[in-house]
Enzyme design. Structure first.
Site, PDB file in Angstrom:
ATOM      1  CG  ASP A 175      -1.977  -1.075   1.211  1.00  0.00           C
ATOM      2  OD1 ASP A 175      -1.699  -2.180   0.691  1.00  0.00           O
ATOM      3  OD2 ASP A 175      -3.075  -0.829   1.719  1.00  0.00           O
ATOM      4  CE  LYS A 205      -5.214   2.114   2.413  1.00  0.00           C
ATOM      5  NZ  LYS A 205      -4.073   1.412   3.036  1.00  0.00           N
ATOM      6  CE  LYS A 244      -6.831  -1.249   2.415  1.00  0.00           C
ATOM      7  NZ  LYS A 244      -5.484  -1.761   2.744  1.00  0.00           N
TER       8      LYS A 244
END
Length: 231
Positions: free
Chosen positions: A94, A156, A185
């Site tokens: 991430d 995300k 996400k």
């Protein structure tokens, strides 16, 4: 939509990222992830090897964060962080994009950096954190397009350390911006089952949360009162 506890669990990245967490907190977080068989844990870079050892033999992947939480590390440092994490066993990465570059309109530099991380990650999935609290809708769209062109697996919303986390409007915008090859996400303030259910309705397929146990216990309680065992 109807979901079982195992289905929701496999949409959760259990977050163990707070700076004050001890090694015991990391162990407890990994135990929660193992208990519920979530998709992954998302740990600090210094905890990757610990989490890999704790979760070996399970179906829970280990993920970590890159350039976290501000996104302003030099690209070479982000690449080195990624290479080390993958070497230690991380399967999900991430990364925080360079927010300043994005806000300056240097989309080419943002895309190039994401591409470098994707290359360094190899087979590990890369999730690009936009940090939507600091962006206009136009910048959010540009970031999503750049992430997809660069080969990211997810876009995300947030780190959870900005003034604002995931919102339905931002998630719907992000989902509309990318093709079916890229997942969305939600992270930042995802603390309840109702929030997850609302977000799945706009196409979110992964959630970053530290409230895993509470969310899944709530779903289990609801299933008891619903015929057929679904809520």
């Amino acid at each position: 939509m109807n979901f079982t506890v195992p289905q929701i669990a496999k949409m959760i990245d259990h977050s163990i990222l707070r700076p004050e967490f001890t090694l015991e907190d990391v162990r407890e977080g990994c135990a929660i992830a193992k208990k519920y068989d979530v998709a992954s844990v998302c740990v600090r870079p210094c905890d990757v090897s610990v989490a890999v050892d704790l979760l070996r033999g399970t179906n829970v992947a280990v993920g970590t964060v890159i350039g976290f939480p501000h996104g302003d590390s030099a690209t070479e440092i982000k690449v080195a962080e990624t290479e080390l994490a993958v070497h230690q066993g991380a399967k999900e990465i991430d990364m925080v994009l360079n927010i300043g570059w994005l806000r300056s309109g240097d989309i080419a530099a943002v895309e190039h950096e994401i591409g470098m991380i994707v290359k360094a990650a190899g087979t590990a999935h890369v999730k690009v954190i936009l940090e939507t609290a600091y962006l206009t809708d136009e910048q959010k769209l540009a970031a999503c397009w750049a992430a997809e062109r660069a080969g990211a697996a997810f876009v995300k919303t947030s780190t959870g350390f900005a003034p604002k986390g995931a919102t339905i409007d931002d998630l719907a915008l992000m989902r509309s911006a990318v093709s079916a090859k890229v997942q969305v996400k939600a992270s930042g303030g995802v603390r309840t089952l109702d929030a997850i259910m609302a977000m799945t309705a706009v196409g979110v397929t992964r959630f970053g949360t530290s409230s895993t146990g509470e969310i899944l216990q709530d779903l289990a309680r609801r299933q008891v009162s619903v015929p057929g065992g679904r809520a």
